[in-house]
Design a protein around this motif. Structure first.
Motif, short mmCIF file in Angstrom:
data_model
loop_
_atom_site.label_atom_id
_atom_site.label_comp_id
_atom_site.label_asym_id
_atom_site.label_seq_id
_atom_site.Cartn_x
_atom_site.Cartn_y
_atom_site.Cartn_z
N LYS A 87 -59.64 -0.42 -13.20
CA LYS A 87 -60.99 -1.62 -13.39
C LYS A 87 -62.14 -1.01 -12.84
CE LYS A 87 -59.33 -5.29 -11.35
NZ LYS A 87 -58.79 -7.06 -11.29
N ASP A 100 -55.35 -2.38 -13.09
CA ASP A 100 -56.00 -3.47 -13.37
C ASP A 100 -55.53 -4.13 -13.17
OD1 ASP A 100 -58.21 -4.01 -15.93
OD2 ASP A 100 -56.17 -4.22 -16.55
N ASP A 101 -53.84 -4.40 -13.25
CA ASP A 101 -53.34 -5.73 -12.83
C ASP A 101 -51.71 -5.34 -11.89
OD1 ASP A 101 -51.93 -5.21 -14.86
OD2 ASP A 101 -53.10 -6.31 -16.31
N ASP A 102 -51.33 -6.57 -11.35
CA ASP A 102 -49.76 -6.43 -10.76
C ASP A 102 -49.16 -5.71 -12.07
OD1 ASP A 102 -50.99 -7.27 -8.89
OD2 ASP A 102 -50.20 -9.33 -8.89
N HIS A 103 -49.36 -5.26 -13.49
CA HIS A 103 -48.51 -4.63 -14.11
C HIS A 103 -48.43 -3.35 -13.79
CE1 HIS A 103 -48.87 -8.86 -16.81
NE2 HIS A 103 -47.82 -8.94 -16.50
#
Length: 119
Positions: A87, A100-103
């Motif tokens: 992102k 984008d995220d922790d995943h």
């Protein structure tokens, strides 16, 4: 397959097959999953992702870290953004990217740990 890599007898374990089939995604989920791994399979994109594991960075710093042009890095980041891997945010004339995220971070860190423990 070599003969020693396949079953010598033909029998089916119906319960195991049903359990395994339950894990297979429908095409509407499977296709985007495959797309993520296609995007991750490019060495330049993987270098970019690895630079973003611990912090966000501006495009010019990412380009310096992976030794590519800003134009090439921006192109790769656009592809990763479309797949939901990274992102961005704008701050004045600078554009900063992060995972984008922790995943996404978990996937990358686990993959790195996996190859670190291979023979």
């Amino acid at each position: 397959m070599k003969p020693d890599e396949r079953c010598q007898e033909q029998h089916k374990h119906t319960c195991l097959i049903q359990t395994a089939r339950a894990h297979i995604l429908d095409d509407d989920k499977l296709d985007p999953l495959c797309d993520i791994f296609k995007v991750l399979s490019d060495p330049t994109r993987m270098r970019i992702i690895l630079t973003l594991v611990d912090s966000e960075m501006c495009v010019c710093d990412i380009a310096g870290a992976v030794e590519c042009s800003q134009s090439n890095v921006s192109h790769q980041l656009r592809l990763m953004r479309q797949s939901g891997i990274v992102k961005f945010r704008k701050d004045g004339k600078s554009v900063y990217y992060s995972l984008d995220d922790d995943h996404v971070k978990t996937i990358i860190v686990q993959a790195v740990n996996h190859i670190s423990h291979m023979g």
